[in-house]
Design a protein around this motif. Structure first.
Motif, mmCIF file in Angstrom:
data_model
loop_
_atom_site.group_PDB
_atom_site.id
_atom_site.type_symbol
_atom_site.label_atom_id
_atom_site.label_comp_id
_atom_site.label_asym_id
_atom_site.label_seq_id
_atom_site.Cartn_x
_atom_site.Cartn_y
_atom_site.Cartn_z
ATOM 1 N N GLU A 159 -4.269 23.527 -21.774
ATOM 2 C CA GLU A 159 -2.951 23.929 -21.505
ATOM 3 C C GLU A 159 -2.017 23.026 -20.580
ATOM 4 N N ILE A 160 -2.601 21.773 -20.237
ATOM 5 C CA ILE A 160 -1.921 20.884 -19.383
ATOM 6 C C ILE A 160 -1.156 20.014 -20.247
ATOM 7 N N VAL A 161 0.358 19.720 -19.878
ATOM 8 C CA VAL A 161 1.178 19.178 -20.787
ATOM 9 C C VAL A 161 1.161 17.611 -19.987
ATOM 10 N N TYR A 162 1.179 17.636 -18.814
ATOM 11 C CA TYR A 162 1.397 16.255 -17.996
ATOM 12 C C TYR A 162 1.120 16.719 -16.284
ATOM 13 N N CYS A 163 0.815 15.764 -15.644
ATOM 14 C CA CYS A 163 0.880 15.863 -14.288
ATOM 15 C C CYS A 163 1.560 14.798 -13.591
ATOM 16 N N LYS A 164 2.622 15.468 -12.518
ATOM 17 C CA LYS A 164 3.460 14.259 -11.992
ATOM 18 C C LYS A 164 3.253 14.198 -10.623
ATOM 19 N N ALA A 165 3.129 12.902 -9.841
ATOM 20 C CA ALA A 165 2.939 12.751 -8.458
ATOM 21 C C ALA A 165 4.226 13.171 -7.647
ATOM 22 N N ASP A 166 4.067 13.754 -6.499
ATOM 23 C CA ASP A 166 5.004 14.260 -5.577
ATOM 24 C C ASP A 166 4.452 13.796 -4.235
ATOM 25 N N ASP A 167 4.748 12.511 -3.839
ATOM 26 C CA ASP A 167 4.118 11.957 -2.474
ATOM 27 C C ASP A 167 2.566 12.499 -2.706
ATOM 28 N N ASN A 168 2.069 13.115 -1.712
ATOM 29 C CA ASN A 168 0.460 13.294 -1.792
ATOM 30 C C ASN A 168 0.340 14.505 -2.551
ATOM 31 N N TYR A 169 0.954 15.138 -3.149
ATOM 32 C CA TYR A 169 0.744 16.213 -3.988
ATOM 33 C C TYR A 169 0.629 15.900 -5.556
ATOM 34 N N THR A 170 0.332 16.819 -6.345
ATOM 35 C CA THR A 170 0.403 16.756 -7.925
ATOM 36 C C THR A 170 0.951 18.000 -8.084
ATOM 37 N N ILE A 171 1.927 17.870 -9.243
ATOM 38 C CA ILE A 171 2.535 18.901 -10.111
ATOM 39 C C ILE A 171 1.754 19.107 -11.516
ATOM 40 N N PHE A 172 1.153 20.251 -11.742
ATOM 41 C CA PHE A 172 0.635 20.252 -13.202
ATOM 42 C C PHE A 172 1.562 21.193 -13.824
ATOM 43 N N MET A 173 2.227 20.512 -15.106
ATOM 44 C CA MET A 173 2.962 21.019 -15.900
ATOM 45 C C MET A 173 2.357 21.558 -17.043
ATOM 46 N N LEU A 174 2.408 22.908 -17.410
ATOM 47 C CA LEU A 174 1.487 23.704 -18.207
ATOM 48 C C LEU A 174 2.330 24.208 -19.351
ATOM 49 N N GLU A 175 1.664 24.550 -20.551
ATOM 50 C CA GLU A 175 2.497 25.279 -21.541
ATOM 51 C C GLU A 175 3.068 26.187 -20.931
ATOM 52 N N GLN A 176 4.186 26.597 -21.686
ATOM 53 C CA GLN A 176 5.275 27.924 -21.310
ATOM 54 C C GLN A 176 5.956 27.337 -20.241
ATOM 55 N N ASN A 177 5.702 26.111 -19.933
ATOM 56 C CA ASN A 177 6.590 25.480 -18.584
ATOM 57 C C ASN A 177 6.322 26.062 -17.223
ATOM 58 N N SER A 178 5.266 26.564 -17.236
ATOM 59 C CA SER A 178 4.582 27.064 -15.752
ATOM 60 C C SER A 178 4.209 25.793 -15.136
ATOM 61 N N THR A 179 4.207 25.917 -13.867
ATOM 62 C CA THR A 179 3.750 24.743 -13.083
ATOM 63 C C THR A 179 2.561 25.278 -11.851
ATOM 64 N N ILE A 180 1.925 24.342 -11.406
ATOM 65 C CA ILE A 180 1.091 24.712 -10.380
ATOM 66 C C ILE A 180 1.169 23.367 -9.417
ATOM 67 N N MET A 181 1.127 23.531 -7.992
ATOM 68 C CA MET A 181 1.232 22.169 -7.422
ATOM 69 C C MET A 181 0.001 22.139 -6.652
ATOM 70 N N VAL A 182 -0.625 21.044 -6.514
ATOM 71 C CA VAL A 182 -1.679 21.195 -5.562
ATOM 72 C C VAL A 182 -1.907 19.999 -4.569
ATOM 73 N N SER A 183 -2.365 20.030 -3.461
ATOM 74 C CA SER A 183 -2.404 19.099 -2.174
ATOM 75 C C SER A 183 -3.479 17.907 -2.498
ATOM 76 N N LYS A 184 -3.489 17.368 -3.623
ATOM 77 C CA LYS A 184 -4.279 15.995 -4.156
ATOM 78 C C LYS A 184 -3.460 15.321 -4.618
ATOM 79 N N SER A 185 -3.711 13.847 -4.730
ATOM 80 C CA SER A 185 -2.869 12.794 -5.289
ATOM 81 C C SER A 185 -3.160 12.615 -6.569
ATOM 82 N N LEU A 186 -2.273 11.924 -7.563
ATOM 83 C CA LEU A 186 -2.278 12.047 -8.837
ATOM 84 C C LEU A 186 -3.383 11.086 -9.153
ATOM 85 N N LYS A 187 -3.623 9.890 -8.141
ATOM 86 C CA LYS A 187 -4.850 9.044 -8.296
ATOM 87 C C LYS A 187 -6.113 9.936 -8.704
ATOM 88 N N ASN A 188 -6.359 10.954 -7.726
ATOM 89 C CA ASN A 188 -7.379 11.736 -7.873
ATOM 90 C C ASN A 188 -7.685 12.322 -9.315
#
Length: 250
Positions: A159-188
């Motif tokens: 379901e994940i299209v891509y992940c985007k770094a946002d400082d120390n957070y990561t935004i998950f872009m999912l199908e249907q254009n829904s998003t989830i932001m988590v407090s871990k870095s993209l490196k993780n």
């Protein structure tokens, strides 16, 4: 309420090692017993109602998940131990379940027991167990657990299209254009998902290679994803993207 531990393990040396560590570092914790197969494990857990289970995945006649399936409720914490290969270790990591990879240090088990003795959110823990069991039984349809301030999300990797770094957070872009932001870095997540068709194509982007619609190789190289969004590709990562497309030709 006293802390009680049982050890589910089919290797005698591993059982004795765990016993020794627990007796030395946690003299007030009672070891209620051990089991090495599915039936005896179910009976032991139901009889003793442990607080913590030191649980090896591979048993004499099956797996730990078969034991869990036979229990009416999982009201204990699990310290997983495994000697499985890398693909299985990935299943633990993306399910956000703690585990010890054999052979482990004494201090690793001590740390895990201390962590297990802390209070946990039971509902979230059960969700993690479900995701872990799914990843072992259906490795081609893996799920990942994503923590936000509001909830624990169980997401299919496809379901994940891509992940985007946002400082120390990561935004998950999912199908249907829904998003989830988590407090871990993209490196993780780059490290976590690198064996599951995900590729870091830019400092700020980790993409699901299976969601690429087009690779534009011009001066300003970029990917067009299936959701029509354009993702920049850095010069250093162009060859990695091309390797994926070359692989598809064979």
């Amino acid at each position: 309420m006293s802390t009680k531990i049982v050890i589910i393990e089919d290797d005698f040396t591993a059982i004795e090692n765990a016993r020794s560590i627990i007796h030395e570092y946690f003299p007030n914790i009672q070891i209620e017993g051990t089991a090495d197969n599915i039936e005896s494990a179910v009976n032991l857990i139901q009889k003793t109602q442990p607080t913590i289970v030191v649980f090896d995945i591979n048993l004499k006649d099956g797996t730990a998940f078969q034991v869990i399936d036979k229990l009416p409720i999982v009201n204990f914490q699990i310290i997983w131990t495994t000697a499985f290969e890398h693909y299985a270790v990935q299943a633990f990591r993306i399910s956000a379940v703690d585990f010890l990879l054999k052979p482990f240090k004494n201090s690793d088990l001590v740390r895990s027991i201390q962590k297990a003795m802390e209070k946990i959110n039971r509902a979230e823990y059960v969700k993690k167990l479900e995701a872990l069991a799914h990843n072992f039984s259906q490795p081609e349809e893996k799920k990942i657990t994503l923590h936000t301030n509001e909830a624990l999300h169980i997401v299919n990797l496809h379901e994940i299209v891509y992940c985007k770094a946002d400082d120390n957070y990561t935004i998950f872009m999912l199908e249907q254009n829904s998003t989830i932001m988590v407090s871990k870095s993209l490196k993780n997540y780059t490290s976590l998902l690198k064996h599951d068709h995900f590729c870091r194509v830019h400092q700020s982007y980790l993409v699901n290679l299976k969601k690429i619609k087009q690779f534009n190789k011009g001066k300003n190289a970029h990917l067009t994803m299936q959701n029509q969004e354009e993702i920049p590709v850095s010069k250093g990562m162009r060859n990695e993207v091309m390797k994926y497309f070359d692989h598809l030709k064979h």
